[in-house]
Scaffold this motif. Structure first.
Motif, short mmCIF file in Angstrom:
data_model
loop_
_atom_site.label_atom_id
_atom_site.label_comp_id
_atom_site.label_asym_id
_atom_site.label_seq_id
_atom_site.Cartn_x
_atom_site.Cartn_y
_atom_site.Cartn_z
N ALA A 164 6.13 12.05 9.09
CA ALA A 164 6.06 10.62 8.73
C ALA A 164 4.75 10.33 8.00
O ALA A 164 4.73 9.58 7.01
CB ALA A 164 6.20 9.75 9.97
N ALA A 165 3.66 10.92 8.45
CA ALA A 165 2.36 10.72 7.81
C ALA A 165 2.38 11.23 6.37
O ALA A 165 1.78 10.62 5.48
CB ALA A 165 1.26 11.41 8.62
N GLN A 166 3.09 12.32 6.14
CA GLN A 166 3.21 12.87 4.78
C GLN A 166 3.97 11.93 3.85
O GLN A 166 3.75 11.94 2.63
CB GLN A 166 3.90 14.24 4.82
CG GLN A 166 3.07 15.33 5.44
CD GLN A 166 1.84 15.64 4.63
OE1 GLN A 166 1.87 15.75 3.41
NE2 GLN A 166 0.70 15.77 5.31
N ALA A 167 4.85 11.12 4.42
CA ALA A 167 5.67 10.20 3.61
C ALA A 167 4.98 8.87 3.32
O ALA A 167 5.50 8.06 2.55
CB ALA A 167 7.01 9.95 4.33
N LEU A 168 3.82 8.64 3.89
CA LEU A 168 3.12 7.37 3.71
C LEU A 168 2.66 7.14 2.28
O LEU A 168 2.25 8.07 1.59
CB LEU A 168 1.87 7.32 4.60
CG LEU A 168 2.04 7.01 6.06
CD1 LEU A 168 0.68 7.08 6.75
CD2 LEU A 168 2.66 5.65 6.28
N THR A 169 2.71 5.90 1.88
CA THR A 169 2.10 5.44 0.64
C THR A 169 1.37 4.15 0.98
O THR A 169 1.37 3.71 2.12
CB THR A 169 3.16 5.19 -0.46
OG1 THR A 169 4.02 4.13 -0.04
CG2 THR A 169 3.97 6.44 -0.76
N ARG A 170 0.78 3.51 -0.01
CA ARG A 170 0.13 2.22 0.27
C ARG A 170 1.16 1.13 0.52
O ARG A 170 0.95 0.21 1.27
CB ARG A 170 -0.77 1.84 -0.91
CG ARG A 170 -1.96 2.75 -1.11
CD ARG A 170 -3.13 2.45 -0.20
NE ARG A 170 -3.69 1.14 -0.35
CZ ARG A 170 -4.60 0.79 -1.23
NH1 ARG A 170 -5.07 1.68 -2.09
NH2 ARG A 170 -5.06 -0.44 -1.29
N ARG A 171 2.34 1.22 -0.15
CA ARG A 171 3.44 0.27 0.04
C ARG A 171 4.62 1.05 0.59
O ARG A 171 5.12 1.95 -0.07
CB ARG A 171 3.81 -0.42 -1.26
CG ARG A 171 2.70 -1.26 -1.82
CD ARG A 171 3.12 -1.93 -3.13
NE ARG A 171 2.01 -2.58 -3.75
CZ ARG A 171 1.68 -3.84 -3.55
NH1 ARG A 171 2.39 -4.59 -2.73
NH2 ARG A 171 0.65 -4.37 -4.17
N ASN A 172 5.03 0.68 1.80
CA ASN A 172 6.04 1.47 2.52
C ASN A 172 7.27 0.64 2.84
O ASN A 172 7.16 -0.52 3.22
CB ASN A 172 5.44 1.99 3.82
CG ASN A 172 4.23 2.87 3.58
OD1 ASN A 172 4.37 4.04 3.28
ND2 ASN A 172 3.03 2.31 3.69
N THR A 173 8.43 1.27 2.70
CA THR A 173 9.67 0.68 3.20
C THR A 173 10.13 1.58 4.34
O THR A 173 10.11 2.80 4.24
CB THR A 173 10.77 0.59 2.12
OG1 THR A 173 11.02 1.89 1.60
CG2 THR A 173 10.36 -0.34 1.00
N MET A 174 10.52 0.91 5.42
CA MET A 174 10.79 1.66 6.64
C MET A 174 11.98 1.05 7.37
O MET A 174 12.07 -0.16 7.50
CB MET A 174 9.53 1.57 7.52
CG MET A 174 9.57 2.28 8.82
SD MET A 174 7.86 2.26 9.50
CE MET A 174 8.23 1.87 11.18
N LEU A 184 11.49 6.51 6.19
CA LEU A 184 10.22 6.04 5.65
C LEU A 184 10.09 6.50 4.21
O LEU A 184 9.98 7.70 3.95
CB LEU A 184 9.06 6.56 6.50
CG LEU A 184 7.65 6.18 6.05
CD1 LEU A 184 7.46 4.66 6.04
CD2 LEU A 184 6.61 6.83 6.96
N ASN A 185 10.18 5.56 3.28
CA ASN A 185 10.05 5.86 1.85
C ASN A 185 10.99 6.98 1.40
O ASN A 185 10.61 7.86 0.64
CB ASN A 185 8.60 6.20 1.50
CG ASN A 185 7.65 5.08 1.81
OD1 ASN A 185 7.99 3.90 1.66
ND2 ASN A 185 6.47 5.41 2.28
N GLY A 186 12.22 6.95 1.91
CA GLY A 186 13.22 7.94 1.51
C GLY A 186 13.23 9.20 2.34
O GLY A 186 14.11 10.05 2.17
N THR A 187 12.30 9.37 3.24
CA THR A 187 12.27 10.53 4.13
C THR A 187 12.94 10.17 5.44
O THR A 187 12.56 9.18 6.08
CB THR A 187 10.81 10.98 4.40
OG1 THR A 187 10.19 11.32 3.17
CG2 THR A 187 10.76 12.17 5.35
N ASN A 188 13.96 10.93 5.84
CA ASN A 188 14.69 10.67 7.08
C ASN A 188 14.21 11.61 8.18
O ASN A 188 14.20 12.83 7.99
CB ASN A 188 16.19 10.85 6.86
CG ASN A 188 16.74 9.78 5.94
OD1 ASN A 188 16.66 8.60 6.25
ND2 ASN A 188 17.27 10.19 4.80
#
Length: 180
Positions: free
Chosen positions: A142-152, A165-169
């Motif tokens: 999940a930490a690897q999928a982080l950006t400054r603007r996140n959809t979750m 999280l940002n397209g990562t399941n």
């Protein structure tokens, strides 16, 4: 908000079937320079899993001074829930449990090591404190999928978390532990 903090936004669709909580949230999360991405992910998950009226992140993002990472206050300003993230020491947990109606800990660290550090220490109402952990591989992904603007999108059913999280399941079981 802490000086030098990085602001992350999270647009969250929460479906916590276990608690009957269904919400759309817009969160602005300040990440302190000393805070790891894994800690911040755990903090955001804890916020969502504890969501109730009066919940708020602490001012600095990380547990510092007199406040935990997350607090719940009633309309009078009285602390009703003290929610720690990471690996708080026994004294801090003791204080939080005395100040609030309930206390909880969410950790991305090895729960056995964390519980061992508390063994034999005085912690007020330790039997009532909820300790929950997430698999470290889940948190790291999940930490690897982080950006400054996140959809979750976060769904919880029968203790199982399903996170997009940002397209990562991702998915994991929430583990609950007792303080001895």
């Amino acid at each position: 908000m802490a000086i030098g903090a990085t602001i992350h936004t999270f647009e969250v669709q929460l479906a916590d079937v276990d608690r009957g909580v269904y919400e759309d949230l817009s969160l602005r999360v300040a990440q302190h320079p000393s805070e790891t991405d894994a800690y911040m992910v755990t903090r955001v998950l804890a916020y969502c899993l504890e969501l109730e009226e009066g919940i708020a992140f602490s001012a600095g993002g990380v547990s510092t001074g007199e406040e935990p990472a997350i607090l719940v206050k009633d309309l009078t300003g009285l602390i009703t829930a003290w929610i720690e993230v990471g690996a708080p020491d026994a004294q801090r947990l003791h204080l939080g449990s005395k100040r609030a109606d309930r206390a909880a800990v969410y950790t991305h660290r090895d729960p056995a090591k964390l519980l061992a550090t508390w063994r034999g220490k005085t912690i007020h109402r330790s039997q009532d404190i909820v300790v929950r952990s997430f698999d470290s591989k889940f948190i790291d992904a999940a930490a690897q999928a982080l950006t400054r603007r996140n959809t979750m999108s976060l769904s919880v059913t029968e203790g199982q978390i399903y996170l997009e999280l940002n397209g990562t399941n991702l998915e994991t079981q929430i583990s609950t532990h007792e303080i001895e």
